[in-house]
Design a protein around this motif. Structure first.
Motif, PDB file in Angstrom:
ATOM      1  N   MET A   1      -1.610   9.677  50.165  1.00 47.47           N
ATOM      2  CA  MET A   1      -0.671   9.189  49.129  1.00 47.47           C
ATOM      3  C   MET A   1       0.085   7.967  49.660  1.00 47.47           C
ATOM      4  SD  MET A   1       0.469  10.286  46.138  1.00 47.47           S
ATOM      5  CE  MET A   1       1.718   9.738  45.016  1.00 47.47           C
ATOM      6  N   THR A   2      -0.075   6.862  49.021  1.00 45.10           N
ATOM      7  CA  THR A   2       0.691   5.672  49.388  1.00 45.10           C
ATOM      8  C   THR A   2       1.564   5.257  48.206  1.00 45.10           C
ATOM      9  OG1 THR A   2      -1.183   4.308  48.761  1.00 45.10           O
ATOM     10  CG2 THR A   2      -0.946   4.788  51.093  1.00 45.10           C
ATOM     11  N   TRP A   3       2.439   4.330  48.499  1.00 43.02           N
ATOM     12  CA  TRP A   3       3.435   3.943  47.495  1.00 43.02           C
ATOM     13  C   TRP A   3       3.488   2.437  47.362  1.00 43.02           C
ATOM     14  CZ3 TRP A   3       6.460   8.048  45.449  1.00 43.02           C
ATOM     15  CH2 TRP A   3       6.206   9.280  46.055  1.00 43.02           C
ATOM     16  N   PHE A   4       3.877   1.998  46.191  1.00 44.53           N
ATOM     17  CA  PHE A   4       4.175   0.584  45.980  1.00 44.53           C
ATOM     18  C   PHE A   4       5.655   0.370  46.230  1.00 44.53           C
ATOM     19  CE2 PHE A   4       0.524   0.549  42.845  1.00 44.53           C
ATOM     20  CZ  PHE A   4      -0.278  -0.246  43.628  1.00 44.53           C
ATOM     21  N   ARG A   5       5.963  -0.601  47.092  1.00 45.35           N
ATOM     22  CA  ARG A   5       7.361  -1.009  47.228  1.00 45.35           C
ATOM     23  C   ARG A   5       7.560  -2.225  46.338  1.00 45.35           C
ATOM     24  NH1 ARG A   5       8.897  -3.749  52.470  1.00 45.35           N
ATOM     25  NH2 ARG A   5       8.443  -5.548  51.198  1.00 45.35           N
ATOM     26  N   ILE A   6       8.323  -2.063  45.275  1.00 51.05           N
ATOM     27  CA  ILE A   6       8.475  -3.122  44.279  1.00 51.05           C
ATOM     28  C   ILE A   6       9.893  -3.674  44.361  1.00 51.05           C
ATOM     29  CG2 ILE A   6       8.146  -3.709  41.860  1.00 51.05           C
ATOM     30  CD1 ILE A   6       6.781  -0.933  41.599  1.00 51.05           C
ATOM     31  N   THR A   7      10.007  -4.983  44.553  1.00 53.21           N
ATOM     32  CA  THR A   7      11.315  -5.637  44.592  1.00 53.21           C
ATOM     33  C   THR A   7      11.369  -6.674  43.492  1.00 53.21           C
ATOM     34  OG1 THR A   7      11.322  -5.371  46.989  1.00 53.21           O
ATOM     35  CG2 THR A   7      12.947  -6.880  46.053  1.00 53.21           C
ATOM     36  N   LEU A   8      12.421  -6.635  42.702  1.00 50.44           N
ATOM     37  CA  LEU A   8      12.573  -7.614  41.633  1.00 50.44           C
ATOM     38  C   LEU A   8      13.137  -8.894  42.231  1.00 50.44           C
ATOM     39  CD1 LEU A   8      12.323  -7.911  38.526  1.00 50.44           C
ATOM     40  CD2 LEU A   8      14.732  -7.398  38.397  1.00 50.44           C
ATOM     41  N   GLY A  45      -0.627  -0.818  36.137  1.00 46.58           N
ATOM     42  CA  GLY A  45      -0.586  -1.506  34.855  1.00 46.58           C
ATOM     43  C   GLY A  45       0.796  -2.041  34.551  1.00 46.58           C
ATOM     44  N   GLN A  46       1.807  -1.253  34.911  1.00 47.53           N
ATOM     45  CA  GLN A  46       3.177  -1.717  34.687  1.00 47.53           C
ATOM     46  C   GLN A  46       3.470  -2.934  35.567  1.00 47.53           C
ATOM     47  OE1 GLN A  46       4.843   2.243  35.383  1.00 47.53           O
ATOM     48  NE2 GLN A  46       6.021   1.994  33.517  1.00 47.53           N
ATOM     49  N   ILE A  47       2.976  -2.906  36.803  1.00 42.75           N
ATOM     50  CA  ILE A  47       3.224  -4.040  37.694  1.00 42.75           C
ATOM     51  C   ILE A  47       2.500  -5.281  37.169  1.00 42.75           C
ATOM     52  CG2 ILE A  47       2.924  -4.919  40.043  1.00 42.75           C
ATOM     53  CD1 ILE A  47       3.211  -2.055  41.023  1.00 42.75           C
ATOM     54  N   VAL A  56       5.426  -7.119  45.616  1.00 40.33           N
ATOM     55  CA  VAL A  56       4.824  -5.791  45.735  1.00 40.33           C
ATOM     56  C   VAL A  56       4.148  -5.651  47.084  1.00 40.33           C
ATOM     57  CG1 VAL A  56       3.201  -4.161  44.738  1.00 40.33           C
ATOM     58  CG2 VAL A  56       4.419  -5.722  43.256  1.00 40.33           C
ATOM     59  N   LYS A  57       4.432  -4.535  47.753  1.00 30.02           N
ATOM     60  CA  LYS A  57       3.724  -4.196  48.988  1.00 30.02           C
ATOM     61  C   LYS A  57       3.315  -2.731  48.903  1.00 30.02           C
ATOM     62  CE  LYS A  57       4.008  -7.901  51.656  1.00 30.02           C
ATOM     63  NZ  LYS A  57       4.255  -8.725  50.477  1.00 30.02           N
ATOM     64  N   GLU A  58       2.231  -2.403  49.594  1.00 31.47           N
ATOM     65  CA  GLU A  58       1.821  -1.006  49.648  1.00 31.47           C
ATOM     66  C   GLU A  58       2.361  -0.404  50.937  1.00 31.47           C
ATOM     67  OE1 GLU A  58      -2.312  -0.369  50.003  1.00 31.47           O
ATOM     68  OE2 GLU A  58      -2.207   1.697  49.326  1.00 31.47           O
TER      69      GLU A  58
ATOM     70  N   THR B  44      -3.061  -7.056  46.100  1.00 32.92           N
ATOM     71  CA  THR B  44      -2.423  -5.849  46.628  1.00 32.92           C
ATOM     72  C   THR B  44      -2.708  -4.652  45.737  1.00 32.92           C
ATOM     73  OG1 THR B  44      -0.637  -7.251  47.426  1.00 32.92           O
ATOM     74  CG2 THR B  44      -0.216  -4.893  47.399  1.00 32.92           C
ATOM     75  N   LEU B  45      -2.546  -4.858  44.426  1.00 34.24           N
ATOM     76  CA  LEU B  45      -2.792  -3.766  43.478  1.00 34.24           C
ATOM     77  C   LEU B  45      -4.227  -3.287  43.600  1.00 34.24           C
ATOM     78  CD1 LEU B  45      -1.111  -4.946  40.148  1.00 34.24           C
ATOM     79  CD2 LEU B  45      -0.231  -3.366  41.830  1.00 34.24           C
TER      80      LEU B  45
END
Lengths: 93, 110
Positions: A1-8, A45-47, A56-58, B44-45
């Motif tokens: 399980m990995t995650w997206f680190r999303i910064t606006l 899809g949202q990203i 975005v980083k994983e 990345t995606l």
């Protein structure tokens, strides 16, 4: 399980309602907020909808809000050698 | 003479708020950086989903249809099609919110 680190990084002001709705759904309220979302096609899809506004980083592990705050805290420049100053004062009496 | 209400040509009436007809080279540079950033996010995606053995239609479609920054022609990078403009091209900086939208493809032949 990995995650997206999303910064606006760019504000969503003036963007179409759908884009602003995605920002709200992901929990990106103002610039430089960081959220962690699981790697799923729906999040991807949202990203895709807000790809011009975010960074975005994983990552392997999501950080909690407290951990992010702690990472941002600058080095105080000192360290406490010994606590309990009261006991020490009593020593000189 | 100074301050927010000084008498300048744009403020003393009439519509005079000019956008230069072409981008400066620094604007072009920052624009390329933005294009590359979007390319990086799509990559990345794609990599993240591939690691989980998944794909996404929107990402696949973007990869198939959209040229990357390196593949784009300078003409498509810095100008866009506009039917109202002479010779059908205007600078991309005339597009509303151009730093926050993706505009890479143009009608074939224009």
């Amino acid at each position: 399980m990995t995650w997206f680190r999303i910064t606006l990084t760019r504000s969503g002001i003036g963007m179409p309602a759908k884009v602003q709705g995605v920002l709200k759904a992901l929990g990106l309220r103002k610039r430089m907020t960081t959220v962690y979302q699981p790697v799923t096609p729906s999040v991807a899809g949202q990203i895709m909808r807000i790809k011009e506004l975010v960074d975005v980083k994983e990552v392997d592990q999501p950080l909690t809000k407290e951990q992010i705050r702690a990472a941002r805290k600058p080095d105080p420049g000192y360290y406490v050698e010994r606590r309990n100053a009261g006991n020490r004062a009593r020593m000189y009496e | 003479m100074f301050g927010p209400f000084r008498l300048t040509n744009p403020l003393s009436g009439g519509l005079l708020w000019k956008i230069p007809w072409r981008l400066s080279r620094h604007q072009k540079y920052r624009h390329r950086e933005r294009l590359r950033k979007v390319d990086g996010i799509v990559a990345t995606l794609d990599a993240a989903l591939a690691r989980h053995g998944q794909t996404m239609r929107k990402v696949e479609r973007w990869k198939e249809e959209m040229p990357t920054e390196a593949e784009m022609l300078p003409k498509d990078k810095y100008t866009v099609f506009d039917r109202k403009v002479k010779r059908y091209r205007k600078g991309i900086h005339k597009v509303p919110k151009w730093t926050r939208v993706s505009q890479r493809l143009n009608p074939p032949g224009f």
